[in-house]
Write a protein that holds these residues in place. Sequence first.
Motif, PDB file in Angstrom:
ATOM      1  N   ARG A  38       0.833  -1.204   0.000  1.00 17.71           N
ATOM      2  CA  ARG A  38       0.000   0.000   0.000  1.00 17.71           C
ATOM      3  C   ARG A  38       0.868   1.254   0.000  1.00 17.71           C
ATOM      4  N   GLY A  41       2.135   1.646  -3.366  1.00 13.02           N
ATOM      5  CA  GLY A  41       1.054   2.139  -4.224  1.00 13.02           C
ATOM      6  C   GLY A  41       0.819   3.626  -4.020  1.00 13.02           C
ATOM      7  N   ILE A  42       0.803   4.025  -2.754  1.00 11.57           N
ATOM      8  CA  ILE A  42       0.591   5.447  -2.445  1.00 11.57           C
ATOM      9  C   ILE A  42       1.736   6.286  -3.007  1.00 11.57           C
ATOM     10  N   LYS A  43       2.969   5.717  -2.851  1.00 18.60           N
ATOM     11  CA  LYS A  43       4.146   6.439  -3.361  1.00 18.60           C
ATOM     12  C   LYS A  43       4.036   6.591  -4.887  1.00 18.60           C
ATOM     13  N   ASP A  44       3.629   5.475  -5.558  1.00 19.36           N
ATOM     14  CA  ASP A  44       3.467   5.519  -7.015  1.00 19.36           C
ATOM     15  C   ASP A  44       2.423   6.557  -7.400  1.00 19.36           C
ATOM     16  N   ASN A  45       1.294   6.524  -6.666  1.00 22.64           N
ATOM     17  CA  ASN A  45       0.220   7.472  -6.974  1.00 22.64           C
ATOM     18  C   ASN A  45       0.694   8.905  -6.806  1.00 22.64           C
ATOM     19  N   ILE A  46       1.459   9.120  -5.726  1.00 23.48           N
ATOM     20  CA  ILE A  46       1.954  10.488  -5.478  1.00 23.48           C
ATOM     21  C   ILE A  46       2.903  10.899  -6.603  1.00 23.48           C
ATOM     22  N   GLU A  47       3.789   9.942  -6.982  1.00 24.24           N
ATOM     23  CA  GLU A  47       4.745  10.255  -8.054  1.00 24.24           C
ATOM     24  C   GLU A  47       4.004  10.547  -9.357  1.00 24.24           C
ATOM     25  N   SER A  48       2.980   9.681  -9.625  1.00 21.88           N
ATOM     26  CA  SER A  48       2.193   9.859 -10.841  1.00 21.88           C
ATOM     27  C   SER A  48       1.468  11.204 -10.821  1.00 21.88           C
ATOM     28  N   ALA A  49       0.919  11.534  -9.645  1.00 25.26           N
ATOM     29  CA  ALA A  49       0.224  12.817  -9.509  1.00 25.26           C
ATOM     30  C   ALA A  49       1.189  13.973  -9.700  1.00 25.26           C
ATOM     31  N   SER A  52       1.910  14.193 -13.363  1.00 23.98           N
ATOM     32  CA  SER A  52       0.772  14.811 -14.053  1.00 23.98           C
ATOM     33  C   SER A  52       0.737  16.300 -13.788  1.00 23.98           C
TER      34      SER A  52
END
Lengths: 163, 245
Positions: A38, A41-49, A52
Amino acid sequence: MLNFDAYILLATIVTFILGMVLIWNVFIKRFIKALEDRAAGIKDNIESAEKSKSEAEKLRLEYQNNLDEIDKKMQLIIKDATKTGIDLKNEIIQKARQEAKDVLDKTYEKIDLEKEKMLKELKTDVVNMSVNIAEKLIKENLSAKVNDRMVDEVIAELEKDGR
Amino acid sequence: MNEAGPLREFLIPNPFNVPEVVYMSWIVMTLIIVFFLIVRLTLKRLPGGIQNVSEFFLEWIISRSEEYMGKEGPRFLPLFALLFLFIFISNLLGLIPGFKSPTSNINVTLGLGLIIFFSTHYFGIRAKGFFGYFKHFAGPPYWLAPLLFPIHIIGELIRPLSLAFRLFGNILAKEILLGILATLLVTFAFTDMPWIVQKMLETGSLILRPLIMLLGGLVCFIQALVFTMLAMVYIAGAVATGEEH
């Protein structure tokens, strides 16, 4: 109350150790993995955000540059159009003035011609009248030849005066 | 050896007639395992309900152990998590009529104390080596080693006893107090005395019992916390390097 019982003591230790091994293998390993997944995943989401966001920022800057460029072009077009309009206006005014001047010149010319024509007619009338009067006065004394010469002289003199 | 009440015997029978305290500790362990099993089966990426509780609890244990042991702390998660839960639920079990706290038996608390005692020295020896670990019992200053070594050894031997007796004493006191209040309630109800006095004494016992139960709940938590924190401190002291120590 304070009886020492090796069986209970050993049973407690064995129960605890078995329970710990079971919980470690059944739950905590999986739980830690789930937490790590998790977190990843959160780190990936933050990086992706973040990515973006940075792309959006880049796009925004690009659009802003385009808008600035369009604005500059627009200002240039407006400036050109204004200049063209002013030039056109000046040209039209100039042309109108020229046309007015031409019309005025023609009118003056026409007036001059009319005046000249009228003067000529007047001269002819005056001459004719003078000739008639003179004819009446000197009818008896002058020959036809002298008469013509005198008429020419009078006309020449009148012409000279008329100018 | 089986001293279970009729209610408990009816709800959870003990066919093999194992000692009540062992039986109670099995019940506690079963409850813990079932709890973790439910969490394990309902583990989701987005936590909710019971998973939130378990995550909150385990993260709390991790943060506490990191506070005492630094990065090494989370390695001991299963030991500390189970220690806290086992003691806390064991303590609470005594509040249910018909059940008895396993921790109100000195053999159980001594067993837990010995687990911490052996864990401390096992992890200490593993972290520093046999001689490296026992070297710190002898000093510094090393010229005082003949005096310091026995003192340290006695101190180490006393630790499981102090852990065991503190927990046992507190929980037994809570159970005795609750038992006395229950006994008083029944005694007052069947004693021949003036009606008004009888009712006052009965009401007093009736009001006092839930209050003592609330206090007992707090004691259950505090004792579990104290035991676990001390275990963390002991193990942290054993595995700490020179500078940390």
